[in-house]
Design a protein around this motif. Structure first.
Motif, mmCIF file in Angstrom:
data_model
loop_
_atom_site.group_PDB
_atom_site.id
_atom_site.type_symbol
_atom_site.label_atom_id
_atom_site.label_comp_id
_atom_site.label_asym_id
_atom_site.label_seq_id
_atom_site.Cartn_x
_atom_site.Cartn_y
_atom_site.Cartn_z
ATOM 1 N N ALA A 82 0.859 -1.236 0.172
ATOM 2 C CA ALA A 82 -0.079 0.186 -0.031
ATOM 3 C C ALA A 82 0.660 1.219 0.031
ATOM 4 N N GLY A 83 2.253 1.223 0.142
ATOM 5 C CA GLY A 83 3.024 2.279 0.001
ATOM 6 C C GLY A 83 3.288 2.787 -1.322
ATOM 7 N N PRO A 84 4.411 3.652 -1.492
ATOM 8 C CA PRO A 84 4.954 4.342 -0.218
ATOM 9 C C PRO A 84 4.272 5.354 0.407
ATOM 10 N N TYR A 85 4.726 5.939 1.633
ATOM 11 C CA TYR A 85 3.884 6.511 2.368
ATOM 12 C C TYR A 85 4.505 7.871 2.714
ATOM 13 N N ASP A 86 3.534 8.783 2.806
ATOM 14 C CA ASP A 86 3.982 10.283 3.182
ATOM 15 C C ASP A 86 4.591 10.458 4.552
ATOM 16 N N ARG A 87 3.783 9.811 5.387
ATOM 17 C CA ARG A 87 3.924 9.670 6.984
ATOM 18 C C ARG A 87 3.979 8.231 7.520
ATOM 19 N N ILE A 88 4.969 7.992 8.258
ATOM 20 C CA ILE A 88 4.842 6.839 9.072
ATOM 21 C C ILE A 88 4.956 7.172 10.682
ATOM 22 N N ILE A 89 4.157 6.338 11.593
ATOM 23 C CA ILE A 89 4.195 6.595 12.730
ATOM 24 C C ILE A 89 4.020 5.187 13.555
ATOM 25 N N LEU A 90 5.214 5.107 14.522
ATOM 26 C CA LEU A 90 5.099 3.946 15.309
ATOM 27 C C LEU A 90 4.880 4.529 16.787
ATOM 28 N N SER A 91 3.749 3.886 17.527
ATOM 29 C CA SER A 91 3.188 4.087 18.918
ATOM 30 C C SER A 91 3.903 3.233 19.904
ATOM 31 N N PHE A 92 5.161 2.530 19.483
ATOM 32 C CA PHE A 92 5.765 1.660 20.303
ATOM 33 C C PHE A 92 7.304 1.968 20.061
ATOM 34 N N ALA A 93 8.145 1.747 21.042
ATOM 35 C CA ALA A 93 9.551 2.007 20.961
ATOM 36 C C ALA A 93 10.060 0.661 20.473
ATOM 37 N N VAL A 94 11.192 0.970 19.510
ATOM 38 C CA VAL A 94 12.258 0.184 19.005
ATOM 39 C C VAL A 94 13.272 0.160 19.139
ATOM 40 N N ARG A 95 14.179 -0.765 19.064
ATOM 41 C CA ARG A 95 15.436 -0.801 19.439
ATOM 42 C C ARG A 95 16.478 -0.089 18.271
ATOM 43 N N HIS A 96 15.966 -0.249 17.026
ATOM 44 C CA HIS A 96 16.608 0.339 15.947
ATOM 45 C C HIS A 96 15.699 0.653 14.959
ATOM 46 N N VAL A 97 16.089 1.804 13.977
ATOM 47 C CA VAL A 97 15.104 2.059 12.889
ATOM 48 C C VAL A 97 14.825 0.982 12.128
ATOM 49 N N PRO A 98 13.682 0.382 11.829
ATOM 50 C CA PRO A 98 13.586 -0.849 10.918
ATOM 51 C C PRO A 98 13.701 -0.103 9.262
ATOM 52 N N GLN A 99 14.945 -0.810 8.714
ATOM 53 C CA GLN A 99 14.979 -0.266 7.458
ATOM 54 C C GLN A 99 13.992 -0.760 6.294
ATOM 55 N N THR A 100 12.916 -1.569 6.679
ATOM 56 C CA THR A 100 11.903 -1.850 6.014
ATOM 57 C C THR A 100 10.660 -0.870 5.877
ATOM 58 N N LEU A 101 10.892 0.125 7.055
ATOM 59 C CA LEU A 101 9.927 1.185 7.254
ATOM 60 C C LEU A 101 10.413 2.060 6.460
ATOM 61 N N VAL A 102 11.844 2.564 6.432
ATOM 62 C CA VAL A 102 12.527 3.573 5.749
ATOM 63 C C VAL A 102 12.231 3.456 4.039
ATOM 64 N N ASP A 103 12.369 2.310 3.704
ATOM 65 C CA ASP A 103 12.273 1.905 2.441
ATOM 66 C C ASP A 103 11.001 2.227 1.826
ATOM 67 N N GLN A 104 9.939 2.321 2.674
ATOM 68 C CA GLN A 104 8.530 2.581 2.548
ATOM 69 C C GLN A 104 8.112 3.901 2.467
ATOM 70 N N LEU A 105 8.867 4.962 2.794
ATOM 71 C CA LEU A 105 8.703 6.221 2.882
ATOM 72 C C LEU A 105 8.709 6.773 1.441
ATOM 73 N N ALA A 106 7.846 7.678 0.989
ATOM 74 C CA ALA A 106 7.972 8.603 -0.412
ATOM 75 C C ALA A 106 8.881 9.302 -0.106
ATOM 76 N N PRO A 107 9.330 9.802 -1.285
ATOM 77 C CA PRO A 107 10.283 11.012 -1.217
ATOM 78 C C PRO A 107 9.688 12.074 -0.678
ATOM 79 N N GLY A 108 10.182 12.821 0.300
ATOM 80 C CA GLY A 108 9.808 13.970 1.097
ATOM 81 C C GLY A 108 9.052 13.624 2.171
ATOM 82 N N GLY A 109 9.061 12.110 2.596
ATOM 83 C CA GLY A 109 8.220 11.518 3.696
ATOM 84 C C GLY A 109 8.913 11.871 4.825
#
Length: 206
Positions: A156-183
């Motif tokens: 359903a991506g790419p996304y202009d905005r992504i928000i996580l409501s829980f803490a993670v130990r590192h930034v998931p690359q899979t989520l970064v890859d799903q950000l649109a340009p300027g996201g």
């Protein structure tokens, strides 16, 4: 609740304020446990408030709109309002909400951006099913998906905005890859360091 957030300077004018004003939180959170015992009393005694019971409605509404008497992110509205404002939601944006919970963030995203581009992910099938039903009762139809949110939803991506409501130990690359340009992505990093957790805000260049 909105008035208190405004008075404290934690909520300003704009689409997030309008979304919170329009949200009947008792639809998304029709039940809540409240502690009836003293802080040092063991075992603690809890009581379930249910909006379907007329005798419970006044107290439940008071707690839901207090802005922080319960510990869930959806109930701690100071934090939620701040994150939503930092997210800078705008009409027509594609939004990935990771951690459906009660659906508060998803409902705000639908209110501002429209249903078409909002996807919310939760790992618990019972919670996602309940959230889907309650969001529908509000007239919102985001895609509610049951899965590990750190994997995102590339289809359903790419996304202009992504928000996580829980803490993670590192930034998931899979989520970064799903950000649109300027996201923009917002997530909390939690490590063993005493100075963490801390909010991470990342952009993808245009």
């Amino acid at each position: 609740m909105v008035a208190r957030l405004e008075e404290s300077g934690e909520l300003g004018p704009g689409p997030v304020r309008e979304a919170l004003l329009a949200l009947p939180r008792q639809i998304l959170m029709p039940q809540a446990y409240v502690r009836r015992s003293a802080p040092d009393e063991m075992p603690p005694h809890w009581e379930l408030l249910d909006f379907s019971r007329p005798a419970d409605r006044e107290e439940l509404l008071e707690r839901l709109h207090s802005g922080g008497l319960m510990t869930a992110m959806s109930s701690t509205m100071t934090l939620t309002a701040d994150l939503l404002q930092q997210l800078d939601l705008r009409p027509g944006q594609r939004v990935l909400d990771v951690g459906t919970g009660a659906g508060v963030t998803a409902s705000a995203a639908c209110f501002v951006c429209g249903n078409k581009g909002v996807v919310t992910l939760g790992i618990d099938p019972h919670l996602t099913a309940a959230a889907r039903e309650r969001l529908s009762a509000l007239g919102y139809q985001p895609a509610v998906v049951t899965r590990d949110g750190t994997t995102g939803c590339a289809a359903a991506g790419p996304y202009d905005r992504i928000i996580l409501s829980f803490a993670v130990r590192h930034v998931p690359q899979t989520l970064v890859d799903q950000l649109a340009p300027g996201g923009l992505a917002l997530m909390t990093l939690g490590t063993s360091s005493p100075s963490w957790p801390g909010l991470t805000k990342g952009y993808v260049p245009v």
